[in-house]
Design a protein around this motif. Structure first.
Motif, short mmCIF file in Angstrom:
data_model
loop_
_atom_site.label_atom_id
_atom_site.label_comp_id
_atom_site.label_asym_id
_atom_site.label_seq_id
_atom_site.Cartn_x
_atom_site.Cartn_y
_atom_site.Cartn_z
N GLN A 129 0.80 -1.22 0.00
CA GLN A 129 0.00 0.00 0.00
C GLN A 129 0.83 1.28 0.00
O GLN A 129 0.28 2.37 -0.10
CB GLN A 129 -0.93 0.00 1.22
N GLY A 130 2.13 1.16 0.11
CA GLY A 130 2.98 2.35 0.12
C GLY A 130 4.41 1.96 -0.20
O GLY A 130 4.77 0.78 -0.19
N PRO A 131 5.29 2.94 -0.50
CA PRO A 131 6.67 2.62 -0.87
C PRO A 131 7.44 1.88 0.21
O PRO A 131 8.25 1.00 -0.09
CB PRO A 131 7.28 4.00 -1.17
N GLU A 132 7.20 2.23 1.48
CA GLU A 132 7.89 1.53 2.56
C GLU A 132 7.49 0.05 2.59
O GLU A 132 8.33 -0.82 2.86
CB GLU A 132 7.58 2.18 3.91
N GLU A 133 6.21 -0.23 2.30
CA GLU A 133 5.76 -1.62 2.26
C GLU A 133 6.38 -2.36 1.08
O GLU A 133 6.70 -3.55 1.18
CB GLU A 133 4.24 -1.68 2.17
N VAL A 134 6.55 -1.67 -0.04
CA VAL A 134 7.20 -2.28 -1.21
C VAL A 134 8.64 -2.66 -0.85
O VAL A 134 9.12 -3.75 -1.16
CB VAL A 134 7.18 -1.33 -2.42
N ILE A 135 9.34 -1.74 -0.20
CA ILE A 135 10.73 -1.97 0.19
C ILE A 135 10.84 -3.17 1.12
O ILE A 135 11.74 -4.01 0.98
CB ILE A 135 11.31 -0.70 0.86
N ALA A 136 9.89 -3.28 2.07
CA ALA A 136 9.90 -4.42 2.99
C ALA A 136 9.49 -5.71 2.30
O ALA A 136 10.10 -6.76 2.50
CB ALA A 136 8.95 -4.12 4.16
N LYS A 137 8.48 -5.63 1.43
CA LYS A 137 7.95 -6.81 0.76
C LYS A 137 8.99 -7.50 -0.11
O LYS A 137 9.08 -8.73 -0.14
CB LYS A 137 6.74 -6.41 -0.10
N PHE A 138 9.81 -6.70 -0.81
CA PHE A 138 10.77 -7.28 -1.73
C PHE A 138 12.20 -7.30 -1.17
O PHE A 138 13.15 -7.56 -1.90
CB PHE A 138 10.71 -6.54 -3.07
N GLY A 139 12.34 -7.06 0.12
CA GLY A 139 13.61 -7.26 0.80
C GLY A 139 14.74 -6.37 0.32
O GLY A 139 15.90 -6.78 0.34
N CYS A 140 14.44 -5.14 -0.10
CA CYS A 140 15.47 -4.23 -0.61
C CYS A 140 16.57 -3.98 0.42
O CYS A 140 17.75 -3.83 0.08
CB CYS A 140 14.85 -2.90 -1.04
N ALA A 141 16.18 -3.92 1.70
CA ALA A 141 17.13 -3.59 2.75
C ALA A 141 18.15 -4.70 3.01
O ALA A 141 19.13 -4.48 3.73
CB ALA A 141 16.37 -3.26 4.04
N ALA A 142 17.93 -5.87 2.44
CA ALA A 142 18.89 -6.95 2.63
C ALA A 142 20.24 -6.62 2.00
O ALA A 142 21.28 -7.07 2.46
CB ALA A 142 18.35 -8.25 2.05
N CYS A 143 20.21 -5.81 0.92
CA CYS A 143 21.45 -5.50 0.21
C CYS A 143 21.73 -4.00 0.11
O CYS A 143 22.88 -3.61 -0.13
CB CYS A 143 21.41 -6.08 -1.20
N HIS A 144 20.71 -3.16 0.29
CA HIS A 144 20.88 -1.73 0.10
C HIS A 144 20.67 -0.96 1.41
O HIS A 144 19.83 -1.34 2.22
CB HIS A 144 19.87 -1.19 -0.93
N GLN A 188 21.17 -0.17 7.10
CA GLN A 188 22.46 0.02 6.46
C GLN A 188 22.98 -1.30 5.91
O GLN A 188 22.97 -2.32 6.61
CB GLN A 188 23.49 0.58 7.47
N SER A 189 23.39 -1.31 4.66
CA SER A 189 23.99 -2.49 4.04
C SER A 189 24.87 -2.03 2.89
O SER A 189 24.51 -1.12 2.14
CB SER A 189 22.91 -3.44 3.52
N ALA A 190 26.02 -2.68 2.77
CA ALA A 190 26.98 -2.29 1.73
C ALA A 190 27.04 -3.30 0.59
O ALA A 190 27.91 -3.20 -0.27
CB ALA A 190 28.37 -2.14 2.35
N ILE A 191 26.12 -4.26 0.56
CA ILE A 191 26.14 -5.25 -0.51
C ILE A 191 25.84 -4.60 -1.85
O ILE A 191 26.47 -4.89 -2.87
CB ILE A 191 25.12 -6.37 -0.24
N GLY A 192 24.87 -3.71 -1.88
CA GLY A 192 24.52 -2.96 -3.09
C GLY A 192 24.64 -1.47 -2.84
O GLY A 192 24.86 -1.04 -1.70
N PRO A 193 24.53 -0.65 -3.88
CA PRO A 193 24.65 0.80 -3.71
C PRO A 193 23.52 1.34 -2.82
O PRO A 193 22.42 0.80 -2.79
CB PRO A 193 24.54 1.34 -5.14
N SER A 194 23.82 2.42 -2.10
CA SER A 194 22.83 3.04 -1.23
C SER A 194 21.66 3.57 -2.05
O SER A 194 21.84 4.15 -3.12
CB SER A 194 23.46 4.18 -0.44
N LEU A 195 20.46 3.39 -1.52
CA LEU A 195 19.27 3.91 -2.18
C LEU A 195 18.77 5.19 -1.52
O LEU A 195 17.83 5.80 -2.00
CB LEU A 195 18.15 2.85 -2.16
N ASN A 196 19.40 5.58 -0.42
CA ASN A 196 18.95 6.78 0.27
C ASN A 196 19.20 8.06 -0.53
O ASN A 196 18.54 9.06 -0.31
CB ASN A 196 19.64 6.89 1.64
#
Length: 272
Positions: A187-202, A208-216
């Protein structure tokens, strides 16, 4: 006449270009695609193990972190059956497994039951795993799929496969005899980020994660079309200095895509 011919030629070429694009765009639909359930009645132990290998390297996204890059232990480089028993007897173990099969299953469903030293979430003192439960979003493996991966991990080291072949398909709605499952719409961008596990690498929001480039601050580096393209086809252009391990997201809907693209396109996304 020559100028007219050139103009007409250019117009025809432009029309053909737009026509070709229209054949590409419909491939992205507003609803998540349907997952077809495995026909368990046709499974043999060999095909069950082969299914587990395919899931390990594909839908399960196991190799995204379990590889030689150091994000998580590389499960293909050691005997997981033997190591599983060692971890069960470790004083740091907080789970309920009694053997390698139950430990492997538990490690996918409750990753924080035992966190290998050095692989915990930053600041958790190795008490919390960054790995998501595989039966939850974004991975959402079924019970049959989880069992198949366990069987594959047992077999790869020459250990006895103790996982029984499934006798019935997991409960699900059916259409024309095929089970259907659809993940809930974010229902919102934060839910999308959580749903698809973006924070696992970004690094994103407070993670904080250094596997992929920062999205902030990706909105300062890339235009909105570039951000969208990097999600639709993550392997088309790899950010310099980062491994090409970002997976595709076949279940991401158009509305979810646009929510997260617009969110990331802001100059900074440090605060939601």
């Amino acid at each position: 006449m020559k100028n007219l011919a050139k103009t007409l030629g250019f117009s025809v070429a432009l029309i053909l270009l737009f026509a070709s694009v229209t054949y590409v765009l419909p491939q992205m639909k507003g609803e998540a695609p349907v997952d077809k359930a495995v026909d368990v009645g046709e499974l043999t132990m060999d095909s069950f193990i082969a299914l587990g290998e395919n899931l390990y390297n594909g839908k399960g996204t196991c190799t995204l972190c379990h590889n030689q890059l150091g994000r998580a232990p590389d499960l293909l480089t050691f005997d997981v059956g033997k190591v599983s028993l060692e971890r069960i007897s470790d004083s740091q173990y907080q789970g309920k497994a009694k053997d390698s099969e139950s430990y492997l299953r538990e490690s996918m469903l409750q990753p924080s039951a035992y966190v290998v030293k050095g692989f915990g979430k930053k600041g958790s003192n190795d008490t919390e795993s960054p790995m998501p439960a595989v039966d939850q979003a974004p991975i959402q493996l079924s019970e049959v799929e989880i069992s198949a991966i366990v069987a594959y991990l047992q077999k790869k080291d020459g250990n006895a496969v103790t996982v029984a072949l499934p006798k019935a398909a997991p409960a699900a709605g059916k259409k024309d005899g095929v089970a259907e499952t659809k993940p809930p719409q974010a229902q919102g961008p934060e839910e999308v980020i959580a749903k698809f596990g973006c924070a696992a690498c970004h690094s994103i929001l407070k993670t904080q994660s250094a596997i992929g480039p920062s999205l902030n601050d990706v909105g300062k580096r890339l235009k909105i079309d570039q951000i969208r393209a990097s999600i639709i086809d993550p392997k088309a252009e790899i950010a310099k200095g980062f491994p090409p391990i970002m997976p595709d997201f076949p279940t991401m809907t158009v509305s979810e895509l646009e929510m997260v693209v617009k969110f990331l396109a802001q100059p900074t996304t440090a605060q939601p």
